[in-house]
Write a protein that holds these residues in place. Structure first.
Motif, PDB file in Angstrom:
ATOM      1  N   ILE A  70      23.782 -18.285 -19.575  1.00 60.45           N
ATOM      2  CA  ILE A  70      25.008 -17.531 -19.270  1.00 60.45           C
ATOM      3  C   ILE A  70      25.232 -17.391 -17.771  1.00 60.45           C
ATOM      4  O   ILE A  70      26.361 -17.318 -17.306  1.00 60.45           O
ATOM      5  CB  ILE A  70      24.996 -16.151 -19.979  1.00 60.45           C
ATOM      6  N   ASN A  71      24.157 -17.407 -16.994  1.00 59.41           N
ATOM      7  CA  ASN A  71      24.294 -17.317 -15.533  1.00 59.41           C
ATOM      8  C   ASN A  71      25.038 -18.521 -14.974  1.00 59.41           C
ATOM      9  O   ASN A  71      25.793 -18.397 -14.009  1.00 59.41           O
ATOM     10  CB  ASN A  71      22.923 -17.184 -14.869  1.00 59.41           C
ATOM     11  N   ILE A  72      24.842 -19.676 -15.588  1.00 59.36           N
ATOM     12  CA  ILE A  72      25.556 -20.874 -15.147  1.00 59.36           C
ATOM     13  C   ILE A  72      27.046 -20.710 -15.386  1.00 59.36           C
ATOM     14  O   ILE A  72      27.872 -21.051 -14.546  1.00 59.36           O
ATOM     15  CB  ILE A  72      25.010 -22.131 -15.859  1.00 59.36           C
ATOM     16  N   ILE A  73      27.393 -20.149 -16.532  1.00 56.80           N
ATOM     17  CA  ILE A  73      28.806 -19.921 -16.840  1.00 56.80           C
ATOM     18  C   ILE A  73      29.401 -18.947 -15.832  1.00 56.80           C
ATOM     19  O   ILE A  73      30.501 -19.162 -15.325  1.00 56.80           O
ATOM     20  CB  ILE A  73      28.979 -19.408 -18.287  1.00 56.80           C
ATOM     21  N   ASP A  74      28.684 -17.878 -15.524  1.00 61.10           N
ATOM     22  CA  ASP A  74      29.156 -16.907 -14.533  1.00 61.10           C
ATOM     23  C   ASP A  74      29.379 -17.566 -13.177  1.00 61.10           C
ATOM     24  O   ASP A  74      30.399 -17.331 -12.516  1.00 61.10           O
ATOM     25  CB  ASP A  74      28.167 -15.746 -14.378  1.00 61.10           C
ATOM     26  N   GLU A  75      28.426 -18.393 -12.758  1.00 60.77           N
ATOM     27  CA  GLU A  75      28.542 -19.078 -11.467  1.00 60.77           C
ATOM     28  C   GLU A  75      29.762 -19.999 -11.444  1.00 60.77           C
ATOM     29  O   GLU A  75      30.523 -20.023 -10.472  1.00 60.77           O
ATOM     30  CB  GLU A  75      27.282 -19.896 -11.177  1.00 60.77           C
ATOM     31  N   LYS A  76      29.938 -20.758 -12.508  1.00 56.85           N
ATOM     32  CA  LYS A  76      31.076 -21.687 -12.578  1.00 56.85           C
ATOM     33  C   LYS A  76      32.399 -20.926 -12.580  1.00 56.85           C
ATOM     34  O   LYS A  76      33.367 -21.340 -11.939  1.00 56.85           O
ATOM     35  CB  LYS A  76      30.979 -22.583 -13.818  1.00 56.85           C
ATOM     36  N   TYR A  77      32.433 -19.802 -13.295  1.00 58.45           N
ATOM     37  CA  TYR A  77      33.648 -18.997 -13.339  1.00 58.45           C
ATOM     38  C   TYR A  77      33.991 -18.479 -11.942  1.00 58.45           C
ATOM     39  O   TYR A  77      35.144 -18.518 -11.523  1.00 58.45           O
ATOM     40  CB  TYR A  77      33.484 -17.831 -14.318  1.00 58.45           C
ATOM     41  N   GLU A  78      32.988 -17.998 -11.223  1.00 54.98           N
ATOM     42  CA  GLU A  78      33.211 -17.485  -9.869  1.00 54.98           C
ATOM     43  C   GLU A  78      33.711 -18.585  -8.939  1.00 54.98           C
ATOM     44  O   GLU A  78      34.637 -18.371  -8.161  1.00 54.98           O
ATOM     45  CB  GLU A  78      31.937 -16.838  -9.299  1.00 54.98           C
ATOM     46  N   LYS A  79      33.124 -19.778  -9.013  1.00 58.11           N
ATOM     47  CA  LYS A  79      33.575 -20.898  -8.187  1.00 58.11           C
ATOM     48  C   LYS A  79      35.024 -21.239  -8.506  1.00 58.11           C
ATOM     49  O   LYS A  79      35.837 -21.471  -7.622  1.00 58.11           O
ATOM     50  CB  LYS A  79      32.696 -22.124  -8.412  1.00 58.11           C
ATOM     51  N   LEU A  80      35.326 -21.266  -9.790  1.00 56.48           N
ATOM     52  CA  LEU A  80      36.684 -21.580 -10.222  1.00 56.48           C
ATOM     53  C   LEU A  80      37.658 -20.510  -9.758  1.00 56.48           C
ATOM     54  O   LEU A  80      38.742 -20.816  -9.263  1.00 56.48           O
ATOM     55  CB  LEU A  80      36.719 -21.711 -11.747  1.00 56.48           C
ATOM     56  N   ARG A  81      37.254 -19.246  -9.860  1.00 54.65           N
ATOM     57  CA  ARG A  81      38.112 -18.142  -9.435  1.00 54.65           C
ATOM     58  C   ARG A  81      38.435 -18.253  -7.950  1.00 54.65           C
ATOM     59  O   ARG A  81      39.579 -18.098  -7.542  1.00 54.65           O
ATOM     60  CB  ARG A  81      37.440 -16.797  -9.712  1.00 54.65           C
ATOM     61  N   VAL A  82      37.451 -18.588  -7.143  1.00 54.62           N
ATOM     62  CA  VAL A  82      37.655 -18.723  -5.704  1.00 54.62           C
ATOM     63  C   VAL A  82      38.588 -19.902  -5.412  1.00 54.62           C
ATOM     64  O   VAL A  82      39.491 -19.808  -4.579  1.00 54.62           O
ATOM     65  CB  VAL A  82      36.306 -18.891  -4.968  1.00 54.62           C
ATOM     66  N   LEU A  83      38.369 -21.007  -6.117  1.00 50.92           N
ATOM     67  CA  LEU A  83      39.180 -22.203  -5.881  1.00 50.92           C
ATOM     68  C   LEU A  83      40.651 -21.998  -6.227  1.00 50.92           C
ATOM     69  O   LEU A  83      41.535 -22.535  -5.566  1.00 50.92           O
ATOM     70  CB  LEU A  83      38.632 -23.378  -6.684  1.00 50.92           C
ATOM     71  N   ILE A  84      40.926 -21.256  -7.280  1.00 52.37           N
ATOM     72  CA  ILE A  84      42.325 -21.101  -7.711  1.00 52.37           C
ATOM     73  C   ILE A  84      42.837 -19.680  -7.541  1.00 52.37           C
ATOM     74  O   ILE A  84      43.820 -19.291  -8.155  1.00 52.37           O
ATOM     75  CB  ILE A  84      42.510 -21.595  -9.163  1.00 52.37           C
ATOM     76  N   ASP A  85      42.173 -18.922  -6.667  1.00 54.84           N
ATOM     77  CA  ASP A  85      42.529 -17.529  -6.448  1.00 54.84           C
ATOM     78  C   ASP A  85      43.991 -17.356  -6.051  1.00 54.84           C
ATOM     79  O   ASP A  85      44.635 -16.390  -6.425  1.00 54.84           O
ATOM     80  CB  ASP A  85      41.622 -16.911  -5.375  1.00 54.84           C
ATOM     81  N   ASP A  86      44.514 -18.316  -5.307  1.00 52.61           N
ATOM     82  CA  ASP A  86      45.896 -18.200  -4.844  1.00 52.61           C
ATOM     83  C   ASP A  86      46.904 -18.683  -5.882  1.00 52.61           C
ATOM     84  O   ASP A  86      48.099 -18.611  -5.667  1.00 52.61           O
ATOM     85  CB  ASP A  86      46.077 -18.958  -3.534  1.00 52.61           C
ATOM     86  N   ASN A  87      46.428 -19.175  -7.009  1.00 53.51           N
ATOM     87  CA  ASN A  87      47.334 -19.668  -8.043  1.00 53.51           C
ATOM     88  C   ASN A  87      47.144 -18.822  -9.302  1.00 53.51           C
ATOM     89  O   ASN A  87      46.295 -19.108 -10.139  1.00 53.51           O
ATOM     90  CB  ASN A  87      47.061 -21.144  -8.333  1.00 53.51           C
ATOM     91  N   THR A  88      47.963 -17.786  -9.417  1.00 49.02           N
ATOM     92  CA  THR A  88      47.857 -16.853 -10.535  1.00 49.02           C
ATOM     93  C   THR A  88      48.040 -17.546 -11.882  1.00 49.02           C
ATOM     94  O   THR A  88      47.364 -17.216 -12.847  1.00 49.02           O
ATOM     95  CB  THR A  88      48.900 -15.723 -10.387  1.00 49.02           C
ATOM     96  N   GLY A  89      48.896 -18.525 -11.943  1.00 44.85           N
ATOM     97  CA  GLY A  89      49.142 -19.236 -13.198  1.00 44.85           C
ATOM     98  C   GLY A  89      47.896 -19.937 -13.711  1.00 44.85           C
ATOM     99  O   GLY A  89      47.566 -19.862 -14.892  1.00 44.85           O
ATOM    100  N   GLN A  90      47.191 -20.609 -12.821  1.00 44.50           N
ATOM    101  CA  GLN A  90      45.968 -21.298 -13.229  1.00 44.50           C
ATOM    102  C   GLN A  90      44.891 -20.301 -13.641  1.00 44.50           C
ATOM    103  O   GLN A  90      44.180 -20.517 -14.606  1.00 44.50           O
ATOM    104  CB  GLN A  90      45.445 -22.192 -12.104  1.00 44.50           C
ATOM    105  N   MET A  91      44.771 -19.201 -12.905  1.00 49.65           N
ATOM    106  CA  MET A  91      43.752 -18.206 -13.247  1.00 49.65           C
ATOM    107  C   MET A  91      44.067 -17.570 -14.592  1.00 49.65           C
ATOM    108  O   MET A  91      43.163 -17.322 -15.384  1.00 49.65           O
ATOM    109  CB  MET A  91      43.655 -17.145 -12.146  1.00 49.65           C
ATOM    110  N   ASN A  92      45.334 -17.337 -14.873  1.00 48.07           N
ATOM    111  CA  ASN A  92      45.724 -16.799 -16.179  1.00 48.07           C
ATOM    112  C   ASN A  92      45.387 -17.787 -17.292  1.00 48.07           C
ATOM    113  O   ASN A  92      44.962 -17.381 -18.383  1.00 48.07           O
ATOM    114  CB  ASN A  92      47.211 -16.448 -16.207  1.00 48.07           C
ATOM    115  N   ALA A  93      45.530 -19.078 -17.019  1.00 42.17           N
ATOM    116  CA  ALA A  93      45.181 -20.091 -18.017  1.00 42.17           C
ATOM    117  C   ALA A  93      43.682 -20.054 -18.306  1.00 42.17           C
ATOM    118  O   ALA A  93      43.265 -20.136 -19.463  1.00 42.17           O
ATOM    119  CB  ALA A  93      45.604 -21.480 -17.528  1.00 42.17           C
ATOM    120  N   VAL A  94      42.871 -19.900 -17.265  1.00 39.25           N
ATOM    121  CA  VAL A  94      41.424 -19.808 -17.444  1.00 39.25           C
ATOM    122  C   VAL A  94      41.085 -18.552 -18.234  1.00 39.25           C
ATOM    123  O   VAL A  94      40.272 -18.588 -19.167  1.00 39.25           O
ATOM    124  CB  VAL A  94      40.693 -19.806 -16.078  1.00 39.25           C
ATOM    125  N   LYS A  95      41.713 -17.443 -17.888  1.00 38.81           N
ATOM    126  CA  LYS A  95      41.472 -16.176 -18.585  1.00 38.81           C
ATOM    127  C   LYS A  95      41.837 -16.312 -20.067  1.00 38.81           C
ATOM    128  O   LYS A  95      41.080 -15.888 -20.946  1.00 38.81           O
ATOM    129  CB  LYS A  95      42.302 -15.066 -17.944  1.00 38.81           C
TER     130      LYS A  95
END
Length: 112
Positions: A70-95
């Motif tokens: 599960i730590n790997i998933i958390d790490e990947k999620y955080e990396k993804l969040r940082v990468l698309i932080d400025d794009n609310t639409g993409q982050m909503n899709a991930v959520k």
């Protein structure tokens, strides 16, 4: 397959097909058929087998080879969040994807 997991778990618990059959109220002949994947147990029988073997019914359906820390998933999620932080639409899709996966697994556990 269910039969392979059934046999592995039964033998790891030191049970014979006859003993498991008695615990699960299924004939030893039918246990043998399940283990050879010659027959598939009904959902009712899967529940009885899981209870007799002291596991959750999901045990028979999970792909243990794909268990991920599960730590790997958390790490990947955080990396993804940082990468698309400025794009609310993409982050909503991930959520929404995460929520759909959570909902699916909660439903599967509730109805198994």
């Amino acid at each position: 397959m269910i039969g392979d997991k059934l046999k592995k778990l039964r033998t790891s618990k030191g049970l014979t097909q006859t003993e498991l059959g008695k615990l699960a109220e299924v004939s030893y002949i039918q246990i043998g058929r399940y283990e050879k994947n010659a027959s598939k147990p009904s959902s009712k029988v899967i529940k009885k087998l899981a209870d007799a073997l002291e596991v959750d019914t999901n045990y028979f359906f999970e792909d243990v080879s794909s268990n991920i820390d599960i730590n790997i998933i958390d790490e990947k999620y955080e990396k993804l969040r940082v990468l698309i932080d400025d794009n609310t639409g993409q982050m909503n899709a991930v959520k929404e994807l995460f929520e759909a996966l959570i909902d699916r697994n909660e439903a599967r556990r509730k109805f198994s």
